[in-house]
Design a protein around this motif. Structure first.
Motif, PDB file in Angstrom:
ATOM      1  N   GLU A 117      -0.899  -4.708   0.745  1.00  0.00           N
ATOM      2  CA  GLU A 117      -1.092  -5.209   2.107  1.00  0.00           C
ATOM      3  C   GLU A 117      -2.421  -4.734   2.677  1.00  0.00           C
ATOM      4  N   PRO A 118      -3.215  -5.652   3.264  1.00  0.00           N
ATOM      5  CA  PRO A 118      -4.467  -5.226   3.912  1.00  0.00           C
ATOM      6  C   PRO A 118      -4.228  -4.222   5.033  1.00  0.00           C
ATOM      7  N   SER A 119      -3.007  -4.227   5.586  1.00  0.00           N
ATOM      8  CA  SER A 119      -2.693  -3.307   6.684  1.00  0.00           C
ATOM      9  C   SER A 119      -2.624  -1.857   6.227  1.00  0.00           C
ATOM     10  N   ALA A 120      -2.748  -1.609   4.912  1.00  0.00           N
ATOM     11  CA  ALA A 120      -2.767  -0.226   4.432  1.00  0.00           C
ATOM     12  C   ALA A 120      -3.962   0.536   5.003  1.00  0.00           C
ATOM     13  N   ILE A 121      -5.038  -0.189   5.307  1.00  0.00           N
ATOM     14  CA  ILE A 121      -6.202   0.458   5.912  1.00  0.00           C
ATOM     15  C   ILE A 121      -5.815   0.940   7.306  1.00  0.00           C
ATOM     16  N   GLY A 122      -6.047   2.218   7.540  1.00  0.00           N
ATOM     17  CA  GLY A 122      -5.703   2.809   8.824  1.00  0.00           C
ATOM     18  C   GLY A 122      -4.351   3.485   8.856  1.00  0.00           C
TER      19      GLY A 122
END
Length: 880
Positions: free
Chosen positions: A229-234
């Motif tokens: 998932e791109p949301s892993a960043i942060g």
């Protein structure tokens, strides 16, 4: 008209040529008839004036410029028809070639991908690795952090980045698991020329002590724990008990001496690792990229200048130290270079034997076709034309074997990689590409030329009439000599491979019989990661390790357990300088010893013999007399005697004052059974974990291992031990578990691997040599049937005929063995240089391998000899 258009319209042009010849013939005939010459005589004179129709046609075809291609197609069709008539010979030749070319192609594919193909980074030829060199120790891969920062600041030709090893427990998200990690400087990815898949790399302000806790994760961990998932960043990642913010996803395939899942800023480590400010602690790996307009020569010159300045400014740590640069690819491939080239030479010998074998078969076939070739010469064919025909036949055979060899290579390359001992660098990049296919084609054509050369040179140019009149069974002396040369060559090459395999076998037996210095049976060794919550307080760390030992002893099947920072024959070392007087020696002239930090039960667990004095006990604590135990090597080198108990030794890295030697133990082959004798550091010392200073406990806890002696097979206690040591918070991990039997065996995996491959090559060479001598003798004896018939008519007995044939065979065998022994001695010197622990060739090696070859060759010779002894004299004389 282009040559290829003329080739495509060949049929039409042949018809047109026939019409033109007929027209000219009729025209000239008509002119002669008009002069009053009778029609029959006019036609005869016209034919004489025009010349032979076929010769004229040949001249016209030559003028087109496509003759060579037409001849090639004609020779190809003829060769295919010939091979179809001899399926047994064809299949045998193709199989021999397929095995030789297939093995050679596999090895070239590995060499091409590992050694020859550039790294998969932008401008890979500008990527370097930096190493330091000291006169005392030699070349070292490690930099200290202060030296790295100074070189990075002062260098105008290089952009530098550094990294070091790490690892820890990820407790969130998901279940707790231990993962490998790397601490990297902020410039690492930009120096390599790559970018994160998602997010960003570290900023310079994040690569310093006290900065925000940020991390990059591997592509595999991103898929595994974050579902890509791109949301892993942060998001937050609890790593080693500390929350980190994920700022980037490392590209797939990024490897820094192996795979890692978590990357953290390098200089944030200064908080927990006191070595970071120690200029003499060299544990960083440094990668550099040449700046535009600068080359390797300028970079090395600048590094030498910077190293001199550092030596002048910091003589205590940097005196006598130099810095140099090597291509990064050389660093990545490590020590496999010599092994790969050695194996390529070995399979090259096998392919050469295969070519000689087929050459002898083709030569026998060419001799039997001498009358056919002589007839072609008599009909006007030139020697070059016939030689091209022979070479075309061999080229087709070579290409056919090459196609089968490529198929064999495609099937076997991945099993070969999996079979490689340890990890093969850049293994994921190995495949058959256009370079490998081009090599296979070249090897096929070269092989075809090699074994087709002898038949081509046998084309009859002189004595055509004698050849046509000669009997079908006559064999010229030159043919016999050439056949004998082929057999001698095969035997000599087989001797080289057999003796090399014998030397490797002798070496493996000798190394396996060495005493490793400890009892490796029923011993388990594994890294262990404490709960991150215990690592902040030194007293908590000491209690936590004691709790680990107590829990481990409760596991059924464990007899005793100990702690150690380094385990024999496993990756990891801690080499420290020492001296034996209060006055230290000049900088960089101190002797070096391998230092191991252990708990009191280590000697019992490992079964290391105690020579004198005692080992550590519960009284050796942080507030007691600093003590050390040394091995008998260090005692002899440092004190000139093995009776060193009670003497003192200075080891600044352990204690500013002297340490008391309380015991002497036997030497342990830490570097492996094969490598220990050649290692640069052989002296060894042990110091108690209980006396490690509080400031170093956090660092030591990151590298400590557990060693356990068991009363049952070690593999049976792994899972119970892992469950018992998970801890109250379920975040302690046992990982990289090995038995000492496995580690001892692994120290000889390369020698065992080479022995197996050389044994296979030698067996194949022995088989080919036997086939070759059988084929040559069978052919030569079949050509001597009339002679044998005469001998038997004059009173020769079957035993005399057998003796005659075997005598001829023995001459070739002994000459081949003599030449092979000389070549094997040269090959033995190469093996001694390239293979660790290699024993030189001795009489026993030759005494075992040579008789095997001679017996196999005699057995192959006996079959045609026995067949010759059963010749019927009457039938043989009739053949004459």
């Amino acid at each position: 008209m282009n040559w290829w258009k003329r080739l495509l319209r060949r049929t039409q042009m042949e018809a047109q040529l026939e019409k033109e010849l007929s027209f000219h013939l009729e025209q000239h005939t008509s002119q002669l008839v008009a002069r009053g010459i009778p029609p029959d005589e006019a036609r005869r004179q016209a034919r004489l004036a025009l010349g032979g129709p076929e010769q004229v046609k040949e001249k016209c075809r030559d003028a087109r410029g496509t003759r060579w291609l037409e001849d090639l197609l004609q020779d190809t069709r003829y060769a295919l028809r010939t091979f179809r008539k001899k399926p047994g010979f064809t299949l045998l030749a193709l199989l021999i070639l397929a095995l030789g070319i297939g093995a050679t192609t596999v090895m070239f594919a590995v060499i091409n991908s590992v050694l020859l193909r550039p790294l998969s980074y932008p401008e890979p030829d500008r990527l370097l690795t930096l190493r330091v060199f000291t006169e005392q120790i030699g070349e070292l891969w490690g930099f200290s952090l202060p030296d790295f920062n100074d070189v990075k600041r002062d260098s105008q030709t290089l952009g530098l980045a550094a990294w070091t090893y790490g690892g820890g427990t990820i407790s969130e998200p998901g279940e707790a698991e231990y993962v490998n990690g790397r601490q990297i400087s902020a410039e690492l990815l930009s120096t390599l020329g790559i970018s994160p898949v998602q997010g960003r790399t570290f900023r310079p302000d994040e690569d310093r002590p006290g900065a925000a806790a940020v991390a990059m994760i591997s592509y595999g961990l991103w898929q595994r724990d974050f579902g890509s998932e791109p949301s892993a960043i942060g998001r937050s990642l609890v790593y080693d008990g500390k929350p980190y913010t994920v700022v980037g996803i490392a590209p797939a395939g990024l490897q820094l001496d192996g795979e890692a899942d978590v990357f953290t800023p390098l200089e944030q480590r200064q908080i927990t690792d006191p070595r970071m400010q120690n200029r003499a602690a060299r544990f960083l790996r440094v990668i550099a990229r040449l700046r535009p307009a600068f080359g390797l020569v300028e970079g090395r010159a600048e590094l030498a200048l910077i190293a001199r300045h550092l030596a002048e400014e910091y003589p205590k740590s940097n005196a006598g130290l130099s810095v140099t640069a090597y291509p990064l690819q050389k660093e990545l491939v490590g020590d496999v270079v010599s092994t790969l080239w050695l194996l390529l030479c070995a399979v090259g010998l096998v392919l050469l034997i295969a070519c000689v074998n087929i050459a002898s078969l083709l030569l026998a076939r060419a001799v039997s076709r001498e009358r056919e070739l002589a007839m072609r010469v008599a009909l006007g064919a030139g020697p070059g034309r016939l030689a091209r025909q022979c070479l075309t036949e061999s080229a087709i055979l070579g290409l056919g074997g090459g196609v089968l060899g490529v198929v064999l290579a495609f099937v076997s390359i991945h099993p070969f990689i999996a079979f490689w001992p340890g990890s093969l660098p850049r293994a994921e990049e190995i495949h058959l590409d256009w370079r490998v296919l081009l090599f296979a084609v070249g090897a096929s054509l070269f092989s075809g030329f090699l074994f087709g050369l002898a038949p081509a040179l046998r084309v009859p140019v002189r004595g055509v009439e004698q050849t046509l009149r000669a009997g079908a069974r006559s064999v010229a002396g030159s043919s016999r000599r050439l056949h004998s040369a082929f057999v001698i060559s095969e035997i000599a090459l087989a001797v080289v491979l057999l003796v090399s395999a014998g030397m490797l076998g002798h070496t493996l037996l000798a190394l396996s019989s060495l005493d490793p210095g400890f009892n490796n049976h029923n011993v388990l060794a594994a890294h262990f990661a404490l709960s991150p919550a215990t690592l902040e307080n030194p007293e908590q760390i000491r209690h936590a390790w004691q709790d680990v030992l107590d829990r481990a002893r409760r596991v059924t099947g464990i007899e005793s357990v100990a702690l150690a920072d380094i385990i024999p024959m496993r990756e990891g070392e801690n080499s420290l300088p020492y001296w034996t007087t209060a006055t230290p020696p000049p900088p960089n002239q101190e002797p070096i010893a391998l230092a191991s930090c252990v708990s009191p039960a280590y000697l019992k667990v490992m079964g290391i013999p105690l020579r004198q004095g005692r080992f550590f006990n519960e009284h050796d604590r942080i507030d007691s007399q600093p003590v050390v135990v040394i091995d008998d090597n260090l005692a002899q080198h440092a004190f000139g005697t093995k009776d060193a108990v009670g003497k003192r030794i200075w080891i600044p890295a352990m204690n500013p004052g002297p340490l008391l030697i309380v015991g002497i133990v036997g030497h342990v082959r830490h570097w492996g059974l094969a490598s220990d004798d050649q290692s640069r550091v052989r002296d060894q010392m042990y110091y108690p974990f209980a006396q490690v200073s509080a400031s170093l406990l956090h660092f030591f806890s990151s590298i400590m291992s557990i060693a356990a002696r068991t009363t049952i097979p070690p593999s049976n206690v792994v899972e119970p031990l892992r469950r018992e040591l998970r801890g109250a918070t379920n975040d302690q991990a046992l990982y990289e578990v090995h038995t000492m039997d496995q580690l001892v065996s692994a120290s000889l995996t390369r020698q065992r691997f080479l022995l197996l491959l050389f044994g296979i090559f030698a067996g194949f060479a022995l088989l080919l040599a036997s086939i070759g001598i059988y084929g040559v003798l069978a052919y030569l004896t079949s050509q001597r049937v009339p002679e044998i018939g005469v001998r038997m008519t004059l009173g020769a007995k079957p035993l005399d005929v057998i003796r005659l044939v075997l005598g001829q065979s023995l001459v070739m065998i002994f000459i081949g063995v003599g030449v092979g022994i000389l070549a094997a001695l040269a090959a033995g010197r190469i093996l001694n240089r390239l293979v660790e622990g290699m024993r030189p060739a001795d009489i026993s090696t030759f005494g075992i391998t040579i008789p095997v070859l001679v017996l196999a060759a005699l057995f192959a010779s006996f079959v045609p000899a026995r067949r010759a002894s059963r010749v019927d004299p009457v039938s043989a004389l009739r053949q004459q």
